[in-house]
Design an enzyme around this catalytic site. Sequence first.
Site, PDB file in Angstrom:
ATOM      1  N   LYS A 141       0.843  -1.206   0.000  1.00 34.76           N
ATOM      2  CA  LYS A 141       0.000   0.000   0.000  1.00 34.76           C
ATOM      3  C   LYS A 141       0.879   1.258   0.000  1.00 34.76           C
ATOM      4  CE  LYS A 141      -3.543   2.228   2.805  1.00 34.76           C
ATOM      5  NZ  LYS A 141      -4.494   2.079   3.908  1.00 34.76           N
TER       6      LYS A 141
ATOM      7  N   GLU B 230      -5.160  -6.922  15.023  1.00 36.34           N
ATOM      8  CA  GLU B 230      -4.633  -5.622  14.603  1.00 36.34           C
ATOM      9  C   GLU B 230      -5.733  -4.565  14.677  1.00 36.34           C
ATOM     10  OE1 GLU B 230      -1.312  -5.905  11.642  1.00 36.34           O
ATOM     11  OE2 GLU B 230      -2.570  -4.476  10.591  1.00 36.34           O
TER      12      GLU B 230
ATOM     13  N   GLY C 281      -4.918  -1.974   5.056  1.00 41.29           N
ATOM     14  CA  GLY C 281      -4.123  -3.115   4.588  1.00 41.29           C
ATOM     15  C   GLY C 281      -4.812  -4.455   4.829  1.00 41.29           C
ATOM     16  N   ARG C 282      -5.292  -4.678   6.058  1.00 37.76           N
ATOM     17  CA  ARG C 282      -5.883  -5.980   6.390  1.00 37.76           C
ATOM     18  C   ARG C 282      -7.289  -6.154   5.807  1.00 37.76           C
ATOM     19  NH1 ARG C 282      -4.972  -2.713  10.417  1.00 37.76           N
ATOM     20  NH2 ARG C 282      -6.584  -1.928  11.819  1.00 37.76           N
TER      21      ARG C 282
ATOM     22  N   LYS D 143       7.982  -0.986  12.592  1.00 36.76           N
ATOM     23  CA  LYS D 143       8.653  -0.518  11.382  1.00 36.76           C
ATOM     24  C   LYS D 143       9.728   0.521  11.744  1.00 36.76           C
ATOM     25  CE  LYS D 143       4.733  -1.293   8.205  1.00 36.76           C
ATOM     26  NZ  LYS D 143       3.922  -0.841   7.091  1.00 36.76           N
TER      27      LYS D 143
ATOM     28  N   HIS E 114      -5.194 -32.749  17.814  1.00 38.70           N
ATOM     29  CA  HIS E 114      -4.053 -33.501  18.349  1.00 38.70           C
ATOM     30  C   HIS E 114      -2.982 -32.559  18.894  1.00 38.70           C
ATOM     31  CE1 HIS E 114      -5.650 -37.231  16.533  1.00 38.70           C
ATOM     32  NE2 HIS E 114      -6.172 -36.364  15.687  1.00 38.70           N
TER      33      HIS E 114
ATOM     34  N   GLU F 272      10.581  -4.692   4.428  1.00 36.23           N
ATOM     35  CA  GLU F 272      10.612  -6.117   4.057  1.00 36.23           C
ATOM     36  C   GLU F 272      10.272  -6.284   2.568  1.00 36.23           C
ATOM     37  OE1 GLU F 272       9.031  -4.920   6.743  1.00 36.23           O
ATOM     38  OE2 GLU F 272       8.923  -6.409   8.362  1.00 36.23           O
TER      39      GLU F 272
HETATM   40  C1  G6Q Z   1      -2.667  -3.832   7.859  1.00 36.14           C
HETATM   41  C2  G6Q Z   1      -1.443  -3.252   8.305  1.00 36.14           C
HETATM   42  C3  G6Q Z   1      -0.182  -3.965   7.883  1.00 36.14           C
HETATM   43  C4  G6Q Z   1       0.242  -3.674   6.462  1.00 36.14           C
HETATM   44  C5  G6Q Z   1       1.680  -4.127   6.278  1.00 36.14           C
HETATM   45  C6  G6Q Z   1       2.188  -3.897   4.882  1.00 36.14           C
HETATM   46  O1  G6Q Z   1      -3.749  -3.374   8.077  1.00 36.14           O
HETATM   47  O2  G6Q Z   1      -1.421  -1.914   7.989  1.00 36.14           O
HETATM   48  O3  G6Q Z   1      -0.263  -5.359   8.063  1.00 36.14           O
HETATM   49  O4  G6Q Z   1      -0.613  -4.295   5.554  1.00 36.14           O
HETATM   50  O5  G6Q Z   1       2.482  -3.473   7.195  1.00 36.14           O
HETATM   51  O6  G6Q Z   1       2.111  -2.557   4.533  1.00 36.14           O
HETATM   52  P1  G6Q Z   1       2.263  -2.101   3.034  1.00 36.14           P
HETATM   53  O7  G6Q Z   1       1.156  -2.701   2.241  1.00 36.14           O
HETATM   54  O8  G6Q Z   1       2.200  -0.608   3.063  1.00 36.14           O
HETATM   55  O9  G6Q Z   1       3.594  -2.611   2.549  1.00 36.14           O
END
Ligand code: G6Q
Length: 545
Positions: free
Chosen positions: A205, A351, A265-266, A510, A382, A211
């Site tokens: 996003k 989250e 994001g989620r 981050k 199990h 990463e």
């Molecule tokens: C979700 C969070 C988080 C995010 C990641 C990746 O709601 O904001 O999990 O999706 O940190 O972020 P980017 O999509 O910006 O790389």
Amino acid sequence: MTVNKTRAWKKLASHYKHIKNVEMKDMFDADPKRAEKLTLNLDNIWFDYSKNRINAHTLKLLLRLAEDCGVKDKIEAMFSGEKINFTENRAVLHTALRNRGNIPVFVDGKNVMPEINAVLAKMKKFAEAVRLGKFVGHTGKKLTTIVNIGIGGSDLGPVMVTEALRKYWAKDMECYFISNIDGTACAEILNKIDPEKTLFIVSSKTFTTIETLTNAKTCRKWLVDALGEPAVSKHFVAISTNKKEVEKFGINSENMFEFWDFVGGRYSVWSAIGLSIAIVAGMDNFEKMLDGAYAMDKHFRETDFAHNIPVIMALLGIWYNNFFGIKRYAVVPYDQYLQYFPAYLQQLDMESNGKFVDVNGKVVSYSTGPVLFGGAGTNVQHSFFQLIHQGTDFVPCDFIIPAISHNEIGEHHEILLANVLAQGEALMRGKTEKEAAAELLKAGKSKEDVKKLKRYKSFSGNRPSNTFLVKKVDPYTLGELIAMYEHKVFVQGIIWHINSYDQMGVELGKQLALNILPELSGNATGICHDSSTSQLISTVKKLRK
Ligand code: G6Q
């Protein structure tokens, strides 16, 4: 007024004192219609919540709590594009992404639907071109290996959904996910794929996540080493809200699929973040998933609370969390293809609602989001089910059961179904010491052994579970299930008076890593840490010399 000072909350607190000693099995015995009364249905989903420690009065009070907390108005505020994510001044419109009725939705006076529809059309065109071999790699070969590079919300949705829909994949396609910064994640995948046939989807996003950018750079170098710089435009696409950073990375905007700040994001699996799904399982199946989510949205927005699946789920969660003091919750799908669903929900729930400050900036005086965990049944029977059956506290469980398997082989599915149905029943009924003793005697144990063992073999029971019986986990039903949990989380956030749509905790992670990185990789010193962190940094440096 904070939620725990409302009349409904106080009444629930005093009602709890009565119901905490009531056995579910007695309520079942007293009312043969209990299951029928406490089951809701939407399309091919049957939500049986009869195995909960509630009676009609509990429900009445919980529904009043929802009303007192203004849940109805907040639902409308979300769907109509109000900026309910107030800490980031953003609307929350993952629902607009699957607004299949195409009713205009306005953000800052602008209808967002035309842009959403345009991106969906672009996804469809691209996914079809890749699947039909019309958009090919630099050397003219068909792109049959899809690698999504992303993390968190830009990874978990595509991972979970592609796996859930594996049965729908194009026969010649394979799909991988690189998320962890651990070089192993990259290395293991790059070792087994062919650059000429690989399409990388860089999903981020913000397009600033360390990463994802590090993994994307490594993959880009790997591709350029194999096929040369001009190959990048045929093997890399990006999904982001940040055009500038995408171009800076070296992906031109033609190969970029946009989404927007009003999609968290989620909650982004419904956006272009779902491109890997559309390519491997087909855009028609991706659209069926959107249709399912839309059906759940309509149910959630239009149904009275007493018959509203996400609202009832949310209220049951509040009941256990805030009145029984149970701060954990398990989700167990009895479907191998849903093996990543608990991990997906873990992010969605924890989250969103792992927050200790309320909408007025005050520290809350009640507990909010529970710890969510889970895994696919029967495997987890199990592992952690021992604690669920005989641990000191109960763990409310959600069981998701498809009546029909995608792989009906011999007796497998009947055995699976028998297992999950038995779990729910056993958790509810338990086993008294007397019953355990009778079983032991029948099995030929001596009286002495029976006396010694009967307590260990007994189960307190009265442990709640929800059952979601679905016909089959097809794309439509999957869309409904995901949206159902999203709305459950939303309703709980409203009742707890928190903002479910920011994630300051993730952002802290981050930031902190960026402070330590120069110390590990260079000569930066003089940064003040606690003695443990300083010692760990210097030991790591010694070990890596
Ligand atoms: C979700 C969070 C988080 C995010 C990641 C990746 O709601 O904001 O999990 O999706 O940190 O972020 P980017 O999509 O910006 O790389």
